[in-house]
Motif scaffolding. Structure first.
Motif, PDB file in Angstrom:
ATOM      1  N   TRP A 135       5.414  66.376  -6.463  1.00 29.94           N
ATOM      2  CA  TRP A 135       5.695  65.233  -7.326  1.00 29.94           C
ATOM      3  C   TRP A 135       6.175  64.046  -6.498  1.00 29.94           C
ATOM      4  O   TRP A 135       6.775  64.205  -5.427  1.00 29.94           O
ATOM      5  CB  TRP A 135       6.770  65.584  -8.353  1.00 29.94           C
ATOM      6  N   CYS A 157       2.314  65.068  -9.762  1.00 30.24           N
ATOM      7  CA  CYS A 157       2.780  64.000 -10.639  1.00 30.24           C
ATOM      8  C   CYS A 157       3.132  62.773  -9.811  1.00 30.24           C
ATOM      9  O   CYS A 157       3.885  62.878  -8.838  1.00 30.24           O
ATOM     10  CB  CYS A 157       4.010  64.458 -11.436  1.00 30.24           C
ATOM     11  N   LYS A 159       5.342  60.258 -10.062  1.00 28.53           N
ATOM     12  CA  LYS A 159       6.528  60.251 -10.933  1.00 28.53           C
ATOM     13  C   LYS A 159       7.273  58.922 -10.960  1.00 28.53           C
ATOM     14  O   LYS A 159       8.090  58.674 -11.860  1.00 28.53           O
ATOM     15  CB  LYS A 159       7.475  61.366 -10.453  1.00 28.53           C
TER      16      LYS A 159
END
Length: 297
Positions: A135, A157, A159
Motif C-alpha cells: 500500500w 492500494c 492510499k
C-alpha cells in the motif's frame, strides 16, 4: 552465499545472498507491517548504489519480511509526530514563513523521491516479490522495480489520497507507464480502493502471480512468490552481464524517447559493447551444448 564486498547493514533492510550473483533485500519492520520510517528510505540509496556496482551481484530481489506485508506504506504515526517535517505542512503552524515552509517541504519531498529513484537507477535488474499488503509507498517502490511478481493474496492500494495528499514520490509518474489503461490508473489513484493480485496481473502491474489459492497460508504464499522471483533471477544471472545490463540500460533510456532516438543510442551503445568476449562465449557454449561461463562485470 556471501558477497566479497557486503554493503553496510541496515536494521530495517536485511540483505542476504542466497545464490551466486543474487542479492535478496528484505524490508524488515515486521511488527509494524514493514511501514517506512525515515531511516528506511534513507538507507535505500547507499544500498542500491553498492549493489549496482558490485561485480559479484547480477540481480536483486526485493521483498518484505514477515507473512503479512511487503510494506503497508508510510508509518503515519511517525510522520505525524511534532518533530516530523510533515508537521510543518500543517497550515495552523504559523511560526514559519510560508515560503520557508515550502522550501523545506520541497527539499524533503525531492529527497524521498531520490531515495525511491535509487532503485530505478540501479544498473542490475530488480525484481519485486510482493506478498500481503503493498500500500502507499509500497506502490512507489514496486513501480521503480524492473519486474514485479505477486502472491495470490497480495493486495495493492494507492492510499495517499485517503490521508489528504497526492502521492508524491513516484506512483503518479511511474504507474501510468507500467500499465496500459489511463482510466484504470485514475480509478485506483482517485478512489484509493484496494485491488488484488489478479487485477494487478490483468492490468500489467505485475507480470506473474505465484501458484496457490488466495486463502492459502501467508508464509506459504510469501515463500512461493520469493521462490518464483529466485527462479527468474537464477536464469538471468547465468546470462552475459554485459548483455543483461545493456538491455536494462537501453530499455530504461528509451522509456520516454522516440524510436529513432532509441535506435541511435542502441547503435552507439553496442558499438562499444559488442566487442565483449561474451558474444563468442555464448555462441560457442550453445554449439557445444554446455553452460556458458561469463566473467564478472
Amino acid at each position: 552465499m556471501t558477497t566479497p564486498n557486503p554493503p553496510t547493514s541496515s536494521p530495517h533492510l536485511k540483505v542476504s545472498f542466497p545464490h551466486e550473483y543474487i542479492a535478496h533485500v528484505e524490508i524488515s519492520r515486521p511488527t509494524k507491517l514493514n511501514a517506512f520510517i525515515s531511516p528506511m528510505w534513507s538507507a535505500l540509496p547507499p544500498l542500491f548504489s553498492h549493489l549496482s556496482t558490485d561485480p559479484s551481484i547480477r540481480c536483486i530481489i526485493l521483498s518484505g519480511t514477515g507473512s503479512r506485508a511487503f510494506t503497508s506504506g508510510l508509518d503515519v504515526t511517525a510522520a505525524s509526530s511534532p518533530d516530523s517535517v510533515f508537521a510543518l505542512a500543517n497550515p495552523d503552524s504559523s511560526s514559519v514563513d510560508p515560503a520557508r515552509k515550502s522550501s523545506l517541504l520541497l527539499r524533503h519531498i525531492t529527497d524521498i523521491q531520490a531515495c525511491i529513484t535509487a532503485i530505478a537507477k540501479c544498473g542490475k535488474p530488480v525484481i519485486a516479490a510482493v506478498h500481503g499488503l503493498c500500500w502507499g509507498l509500497g506502490v512507489d517502490l514496486i513501480t521503480a522495480c524492473d519486474v514485479r511478481f505477486a502472491s495470490p493474496g497480495a493486495s495493492f492500494c494507492v492510499k495517499e489520497i485517503d490521508i489528504g495528499l497526492a502521492a508524491d514520490v513516484g506512483t503518479l509518474s511511474r504507474l501510468p507507464k507500467c500499465v496500459g489503461s489511463a482510466s484504470w490508473v485514475k480509478d485506483v489513484c482517485l478512489s484509493a480502493r484496494v485491488f488484488g493480485a489478479e487485477e494487478a496481473l490483468q492490468q500489467g502491474l505485475v507480470s506473474r502471480v505465484s501458484k496457490g489459492e488466495g486463502g492459502g497460508g501467508a508464509e506459504d504464499q510469501k515463500g512461493a512468490v520469493v521462490e518464483m522471483a529466485m527462479e527468474w533471477a537464477r536464469g538471468v544471472v547465468e546470462k552475459s552481464p554485459v548483455a543483461v545490463q545493456g538491455t536494462k540500460e537501453l530499455l530504461d533510456w528509451g522509456w520516454d524517447r522516440g524510436v529513432e532516438e532509441g535506435l541511435r543510442y542502441t547503435a552507439v551503445w553496442n558499438a562499444g559493447m559488442l566487442q565483449t568476449r561474451d558474444v563468442r562465449e555464448a555462441m560457442t557454449a550453445g554449439m557445444e551444448k554446455r553452460k556458458a561461463r561469463f566473467e564478472k562485470l
